[in-house]
Design a protein around this motif. Structure first.
Motif, PDB file in Angstrom:
ATOM      1  N   ALA A 244       0.863  -1.180   0.000  1.00  0.00           N
ATOM      2  CA  ALA A 244       0.000   0.000   0.000  1.00  0.00           C
ATOM      3  C   ALA A 244       0.900   1.230   0.000  1.00  0.00           C
ATOM      4  O   ALA A 244       1.688   1.427   0.922  1.00  0.00           O
ATOM      5  N   LEU A 245       0.776   2.045  -1.047  1.00  0.00           N
ATOM      6  CA  LEU A 245       1.599   3.251  -1.180  1.00  0.00           C
ATOM      7  C   LEU A 245       0.739   4.477  -0.955  1.00  0.00           C
ATOM      8  O   LEU A 245      -0.171   4.770  -1.740  1.00  0.00           O
ATOM      9  N   PHE A 246       1.025   5.205   0.142  1.00  0.00           N
ATOM     10  CA  PHE A 246       0.335   6.449   0.421  1.00  0.00           C
ATOM     11  C   PHE A 246       1.029   7.556  -0.374  1.00  0.00           C
ATOM     12  O   PHE A 246       2.195   7.888  -0.121  1.00  0.00           O
ATOM     13  N   GLY A 247       0.310   8.127  -1.333  1.00  0.00           N
ATOM     14  CA  GLY A 247       0.880   9.141  -2.195  1.00  0.00           C
ATOM     15  C   GLY A 247       0.965  10.497  -1.523  1.00  0.00           C
ATOM     16  O   GLY A 247       0.387  10.744  -0.459  1.00  0.00           O
TER      17      GLY A 247
ATOM     18  N   THR B  88       8.422 -10.605  -3.915  1.00  0.00           N
ATOM     19  CA  THR B  88       8.690 -10.720  -2.481  1.00  0.00           C
ATOM     20  C   THR B  88      10.172 -10.632  -2.176  1.00  0.00           C
ATOM     21  O   THR B  88      10.595  -9.926  -1.253  1.00  0.00           O
ATOM     22  N   GLN B  89      11.005 -11.328  -2.933  1.00  0.00           N
ATOM     23  CA  GLN B  89      12.443 -11.301  -2.675  1.00  0.00           C
ATOM     24  C   GLN B  89      13.020  -9.907  -2.921  1.00  0.00           C
ATOM     25  O   GLN B  89      13.890  -9.443  -2.183  1.00  0.00           O
ATOM     26  N   ALA B  90      12.536  -9.230  -3.960  1.00  0.00           N
ATOM     27  CA  ALA B  90      13.017  -7.879  -4.237  1.00  0.00           C
ATOM     28  C   ALA B  90      12.610  -6.917  -3.127  1.00  0.00           C
ATOM     29  O   ALA B  90      13.376  -6.014  -2.754  1.00  0.00           O
ATOM     30  N   ILE B  91      11.428  -7.099  -2.569  1.00  0.00           N
ATOM     31  CA  ILE B  91      10.974  -6.237  -1.478  1.00  0.00           C
ATOM     32  C   ILE B  91      11.820  -6.472  -0.235  1.00  0.00           C
ATOM     33  O   ILE B  91      12.221  -5.532   0.462  1.00  0.00           O
ATOM     34  N   ARG B  92      12.109  -7.735   0.071  1.00  0.00           N
ATOM     35  CA  ARG B  92      12.962  -8.039   1.227  1.00  0.00           C
ATOM     36  C   ARG B  92      14.327  -7.369   1.082  1.00  0.00           C
ATOM     37  O   ARG B  92      14.870  -6.807   2.035  1.00  0.00           O
TER      38      ARG B  92
ATOM     39  N   LYS C 194       5.079   0.636   7.729  1.00  0.00           N
ATOM     40  CA  LYS C 194       4.739  -0.571   8.466  1.00  0.00           C
ATOM     41  C   LYS C 194       5.078  -1.788   7.632  1.00  0.00           C
ATOM     42  O   LYS C 194       4.901  -1.785   6.414  1.00  0.00           O
ATOM     43  N   VAL C 195       5.579  -2.816   8.293  1.00  0.00           N
ATOM     44  CA  VAL C 195       5.886  -4.091   7.651  1.00  0.00           C
ATOM     45  C   VAL C 195       5.218  -5.183   8.479  1.00  0.00           C
ATOM     46  O   VAL C 195       5.483  -5.311   9.681  1.00  0.00           O
ATOM     47  N   ASP C 196       4.355  -5.963   7.856  1.00  0.00           N
ATOM     48  CA  ASP C 196       3.641  -7.042   8.526  1.00  0.00           C
ATOM     49  C   ASP C 196       4.278  -8.373   8.154  1.00  0.00           C
ATOM     50  O   ASP C 196       4.438  -8.686   6.965  1.00  0.00           O
TER      51      ASP C 196
ATOM     52  N   HIS D  81       2.594  -8.026   4.286  1.00  0.00           N
ATOM     53  CA  HIS D  81       2.126  -6.768   3.695  1.00  0.00           C
ATOM     54  C   HIS D  81       3.111  -5.669   4.048  1.00  0.00           C
ATOM     55  O   HIS D  81       3.735  -5.685   5.109  1.00  0.00           O
ATOM     56  N   VAL D  82       3.250  -4.689   3.160  1.00  0.00           N
ATOM     57  CA  VAL D  82       4.146  -3.555   3.370  1.00  0.00           C
ATOM     58  C   VAL D  82       3.375  -2.275   3.089  1.00  0.00           C
ATOM     59  O   VAL D  82       2.649  -2.179   2.091  1.00  0.00           O
ATOM     60  N   THR D  83       3.541  -1.297   3.984  1.00  0.00           N
ATOM     61  CA  THR D  83       2.919   0.009   3.811  1.00  0.00           C
ATOM     62  C   THR D  83       4.022   1.050   3.644  1.00  0.00           C
ATOM     63  O   THR D  83       4.905   1.166   4.504  1.00  0.00           O
ATOM     64  N   LEU D  84       3.965   1.804   2.546  1.00  0.00           N
ATOM     65  CA  LEU D  84       4.967   2.815   2.233  1.00  0.00           C
ATOM     66  C   LEU D  84       4.323   4.195   2.160  1.00  0.00           C
ATOM     67  O   LEU D  84       3.124   4.318   1.893  1.00  0.00           O
TER      68      LEU D  84
END
Length: 268
Positions: free
Chosen positions: A72-75, A87-91, A118-120, A130-133
């Motif tokens: 989820a990207l908050f603009g 997933t691997q690229a995000i890690r 936040k990182v779940d 899940h990842v929140t940016l």
């Protein structure tokens, strides 16, 4: 006159090198030479921009089966974009932010940067859920938490029973996204017993302000008292009397009378 044949240098083994029996591997026991150059520590390479795209499927479990993690990207305009990425690229990106704690993103061909809100994780399955940016630019004023790193070692902490203890592990700071540090440091080498450092003692970069309470303890030097594990007999103390035993001269007639009345239903 036959001259002695020189040994074959091709198969010669250095006197400090031993060959394991039955193995081709050799063990070098030669001492290190101080004239040899020290190995060069290479800097960690910067991770390329994280590729994110619009979620191909609305359900998160279908994304995870395909090796994708929902994001989820908050603009900057207040909107929330439902995205996903490998997933691997995000890690890898989460473990290597830039010096300001930001992650480089490429969203549908557009380059930007974001802070991790936040990182779940699934702690049982050890999976990224899940990842929140939060999208930011260099001129945006943001407020984030940064870890506190205590450096140096107080000389008083070398004494027996004296320890240097860390206080709060994070502080909240505010400033331009391009000026924010990924951590803050504070030197505790000048502390003595009974002294402490507060959040106000942290030196922040220019343009960055402390939001956390300035009186929060960051580090302190205290005396740790060891508990006395001796028994009362070893300490020479008198043992307490058994509550069930009566003192000489006491009588239990009144107690027995009360018990008898209670059993017979008669109130005394």
């Amino acid at each position: 006159v036959l001259e002695p044949r020189a040994p074959d240098q091709r198969n010669a083994v250095h006197p400090h090198v031993q060959t394991l029996a039955g193995h081709d591997r050799e063990i070098d026991h030669r001492p290190l030479s101080y004239s040899e150059p020290a190995p060069v520590r290479r800097r960690r390479s910067r991770v390329a921009a994280l590729e994110l795209a619009v979620r191909p499927h609305p359900k998160a479990k279908h994304l995870r089966k395909r090796g994708l993690t929902p994001v989820a990207l908050f603009g900057r305009d207040g909107t929330v974009a439902p995205l996903s990425g490998d997933t691997q690229a995000i890690r890898l990106a989460l473990g290597k932010p830039d010096e300001h704690g930001r992650i480089a993103l490429r969203v549908d061909g557009r380059d930007t940067s974001a802070l991790v809100k936040k990182v779940d994780y699934d702690v049982l399955a050890l999976k990224l859920v899940h990842v929140t940016l939060r999208e930011v630019a260099d001129d945006d004023t943001v407020r984030i938490e940064v870890p506190v790193v205590v450096t140096g070692h107080a000389e008083d902490a070398e004494a027996k029973g004296v320890e240097l203890l860390a206080g709060v592990g994070h502080v909240t700071v505010e400033g331009r996204a391009g000026d924010l540090p990924d951590h803050v440091e504070i030197d505790a080498s000048a502390l003595h017993v009974g002294e402490h450092l507060e959040a106000a003692d942290i030196e922040l970069p220019a343009g960055v302000d402390l939001v956390s309470p300035s009186g929060q303890t960051v580090a302190t030097v205290v005396v740790i008292e060891e508990p006395d594990l001796r028994t009362p007999v070893e300490k020479g103390e008198d043992l307490p009397a058994n509550p069930g035993e009566s003192e000489p001269g006491e009588s239990h007639v009144s107690d027995m009378h009360a018990v008898g009345n209670r059993d017979s239903g008669v109130q005394s």
